[in-house]
Motif scaffolding. Structure first.
Motif, short mmCIF file in Angstrom:
data_model
loop_
_atom_site.label_atom_id
_atom_site.label_comp_id
_atom_site.label_asym_id
_atom_site.label_seq_id
_atom_site.Cartn_x
_atom_site.Cartn_y
_atom_site.Cartn_z
N ALA A 335 0.76 -1.22 0.33
CA ALA A 335 -0.27 0.14 -0.52
C ALA A 335 0.68 0.87 0.13
CB ALA A 335 -1.05 0.15 1.13
N MET A 336 1.81 0.77 0.92
CA MET A 336 3.15 2.38 0.73
C MET A 336 3.28 2.55 -0.87
SD MET A 336 6.04 3.12 3.15
CE MET A 336 7.50 4.41 2.56
N ILE A 337 3.98 1.31 -0.94
CA ILE A 337 5.02 1.52 -2.57
C ILE A 337 3.91 1.94 -3.17
CG2 ILE A 337 5.19 0.26 -4.98
CD1 ILE A 337 6.66 -1.73 -2.45
N SER A 338 2.32 2.07 -3.65
CA SER A 338 0.97 1.85 -4.17
C SER A 338 1.10 4.00 -3.86
CB SER A 338 -0.38 1.56 -3.75
OG SER A 338 -1.29 1.87 -4.91
N ALA A 339 0.89 4.14 -3.19
CA ALA A 339 1.45 5.76 -2.13
C ALA A 339 2.06 6.44 -3.06
CB ALA A 339 1.13 6.00 -1.08
N ALA A 340 3.12 5.76 -3.00
CA ALA A 340 4.25 6.50 -3.74
C ALA A 340 4.14 6.75 -5.61
CB ALA A 340 5.25 5.86 -3.45
N SER A 341 3.80 5.60 -5.93
CA SER A 341 3.62 5.05 -7.40
C SER A 341 3.01 6.99 -8.20
CB SER A 341 2.42 4.34 -7.68
OG SER A 341 2.12 4.32 -9.06
N ASP A 342 1.67 6.83 -7.29
CA ASP A 342 0.56 7.74 -7.68
C ASP A 342 1.33 9.45 -7.23
OD1 ASP A 342 -1.00 5.77 -7.89
OD2 ASP A 342 -2.22 6.38 -6.14
N ARG A 343 2.38 9.12 -5.81
CA ARG A 343 2.74 10.85 -5.20
C ARG A 343 3.10 11.01 -6.69
NH1 ARG A 343 3.89 13.59 -0.49
NH2 ARG A 343 1.45 12.37 -0.06
N PHE A 344 4.41 10.55 -6.74
CA PHE A 344 5.82 11.02 -7.62
C PHE A 344 5.52 10.17 -9.60
CE2 PHE A 344 8.13 9.48 -3.97
CZ PHE A 344 7.97 10.62 -3.36
N GLY A 345 4.12 9.89 -9.53
CA GLY A 345 4.07 9.10 -11.05
C GLY A 345 4.96 8.22 -11.94
N TRP A 346 5.10 7.06 -10.90
CA TRP A 346 6.07 5.97 -11.20
C TRP A 346 5.41 5.02 -11.62
CZ3 TRP A 346 9.10 6.33 -5.99
CH2 TRP A 346 9.92 7.13 -6.08
N THR A 347 3.88 4.98 -12.02
CA THR A 347 3.37 3.53 -12.45
C THR A 347 4.11 2.84 -11.76
OG1 THR A 347 2.81 5.37 -14.21
CG2 THR A 347 1.79 2.63 -14.38
N LEU A 348 4.68 2.27 -10.39
CA LEU A 348 4.84 1.43 -10.38
C LEU A 348 3.87 -0.09 -10.39
CD1 LEU A 348 6.34 2.67 -6.73
CD2 LEU A 348 7.92 2.35 -8.81
N ASP A 349 4.99 -1.33 -10.86
CA ASP A 349 3.84 -2.43 -11.64
C ASP A 349 4.44 -3.47 -9.97
OD1 ASP A 349 2.97 -4.69 -12.09
OD2 ASP A 349 4.87 -4.67 -13.67
N LEU A 350 2.87 -3.23 -9.39
CA LEU A 350 2.57 -4.01 -8.04
C LEU A 350 3.31 -5.59 -8.29
CD1 LEU A 350 0.12 -2.68 -5.88
CD2 LEU A 350 2.96 -1.67 -5.98
N PRO A 351 2.35 -6.05 -8.74
CA PRO A 351 3.05 -7.22 -9.04
C PRO A 351 4.18 -7.75 -9.14
CG PRO A 351 0.88 -6.45 -10.68
CD PRO A 351 1.45 -6.26 -9.93
N GLY A 352 4.94 -6.86 -10.37
CA GLY A 352 5.86 -7.39 -10.76
C GLY A 352 6.82 -7.04 -9.59
#
Length: 466
Positions: A335-352
């Motif tokens: 959930a923290m990684i997801s929040a950072a993805s939104d904040r920094f515009g990284w589009t982080l791939d959680l399952p990846g």
């Protein structure tokens, strides 16, 4: 004549292991260390891999030994040493050369360096797995421009660990500091996982009177089930080890003061900036800080008495409690990684990310296969709500509640397990108690509030009550 595919600066424990891994995978590598004797000793001890290693005695020699466009890995301490090394390389490199910071950098530093207009290309890269992983296959989390990652992806995927399905545990996470951010959260989860295992160990040792050998057997048995993971595996091994000096279990003669390099602390701090609750990780960082205060703990025991009392809990209950705690911890991390993805515009791939963590890294676990599958189904859903994990939690939460309540009553310190349980109870409560907090905030600061009936009355009649 240039002959190396890639270069590496810094032949400490991790750097030397990574260099041997690269050479073993068939990539000639040029190496340099600030202390020339270290470089010479490394090359002399490389054995059969020596022909693939080019030792150099100056930065200029290192640069000259790498085929352009060059790629150089930095394995130096985080912070100023990285900036100093980048400055030293600047006059020697071309604009299309690539420098890769593979240390435990603060992702804010990686963001800054990416935005600084360096006279060469730059990648940040998280590497997990310790010395063994660096030598034989780590998990690798890259961050930076996609084209720059593509230039070295053949090397990184070749040296990375392989999951059971053969997939290399190496991938680009996103732009700028994304790789180092993901590695930071990995380390925060690592802190929490270790702390929860230690809390269970304490209940077995002090609450149930089990000796180290018996505890080792329990951990080994758990490692064949849902909890199968590197940390449970090594917990079985370290509790089975014998001290060669005294003949006692080695774990029993180790001082209970845990060190840290700061990445778990960074995770806790950054979570506050992101408004991402990670109480299990925060509790683990706190517990390490308290462990360092040995004199104060000794004084506390002298004043208030030894805390742990008998706490008869079955190993089966403890196992289920640890399963619940682990799921809750990982759910908070993702959930923290997801929040950072939104904040920094990284589009982080959680399952990846979950797939990258399946092998090579410290938190590798059989459970990550199911986490990757659950996140692929719906990456926006908190992991505890995925059907598979919701079912596990429903089965295991009663045991976690029993462990926390009985452990607390018997005086056992269980900060991480208890924090996970309290977070779960908050997450399953549709109407909590923050309405009172909001009323208090409006009373003393006119901060306003929303009504449950939708009426437009943003302030209370507090003046009449003052």
């Amino acid at each position: 004549m240039a002959q190396a595919r890639i270069g590496l600066i810094g032949l400490g424990t991790m750097g030397a292991a990574l260099a041997l891994n690269i050479a073993e995978k068939g990539f000639p590598i040029a190496v340099w260390n600030r202390t020339t004797e270290v470089t010479r000793a490394f090359a002399a001890g490389a054995g059969d891999l020596a022909p693939a290693i080019v030792p150099t005695e100056s930065l200029a020699d290192l640069v000259a030994a790498i085929a352009p466009p060059r790629a150089i890995i930095l394995m130096v301490p985080a912070g100023k040493p990285v900036d100093d090394q980048l400055a030293a390389l600047a006059p020697l490199l071309d604009a299309d050369d690539l420098v890769i910071d593979a240390g435990n950098a603060d992702f804010h530093d990686t963001n800054r360096r990416n935005a600084a207009g360096l006279p060469f290309r730059f990648l940040g890269m998280g590497v997990s797995g310790g010395e063994e992983g660096a030598r034989h296959g780590p998990a690798i989390m890259g961050g930076g421009d996609a084209a720059d990652w593509a230039r070295v992806a053949d090397v990184m995927t070749a040296i990375a660990a392989r999951a059971e399905d053969g997939t290399p545990c190496a991938a680009r996470m996103g732009d700028a500091g994304a790789g180092h951010f993901v590695k930071m959260v990995h380390n925060g989860i690592e802190y929490a996982d270790m702390q929860m295992i230690a809390e269970i160990y304490g209940l077995l040792r002090d609450g149930m009177g089990r000796n180290a050998a018996a505890i080792s057997d329990i951990f080994a048995r758990w490692n064949t089930g849902v909890l199968q993971s590197y940390l449970i595996e090594i917990s079985a091994k370290v509790t089975a080890a014998t001290d060669p000096h005294t003949g006692k279990p080695l774990v029993d003669v180790i001082l209970d003061r845990a060190g840290q390099k700061g990445t778990g602390r960074w995770t806790a701090i950054e979570a506050q900036h992101l408004s991402a609750p990670i109480p299990v990780i925060e509790a683990a960082v706190m517990a390490r800080n308290v462990s360092a205060r040995l004199d104060e703990r000794l004084a506390g025991q002298a004043r208030f008495g030894a805390a742990p009392q008998a706490c008869p809990l079955s190993p089966e209950v403890l196992e289920q409690a640890l399963i619940a705690g682990k799921i809750l911890c990982y759910a908070q991390g993702f959930a923290m990684i997801s929040a950072a993805s939104d904040r920094f515009g990284w589009t982080l791939d959680l399952p990846g990310i979950a797939r990258v963590w399946r092998a090579g890294c410290i938190i590798r676990s059989a459970m990550l296969n199911d986490m990757a599958a659950a996140l692929a189904q719906d990456p926006s859903r908190n992991l505890i709500m995925a059907p598979f994990f919701a079912g596990l939690i429903e089965s295991a939460i009663p045991c976690l509640r029993q462990v926390v309540s009985q452990g607390a009553e018997a005086g056992h310190a269980l900060p991480a397990l208890a924090s996970g349980l309290m977070w779960f109870d908050l997450m399953r409560t549709a109407r909590g108690t923050a309405n009172l907090i909001q009323a208090q905030r409006d009373f003393f600061g006119a901060h306003g509030f929303q009504r449950i009936d939708g009426l437009d009355e943003p302030h209370g009649p507090w003046g009449k009550l003052a």
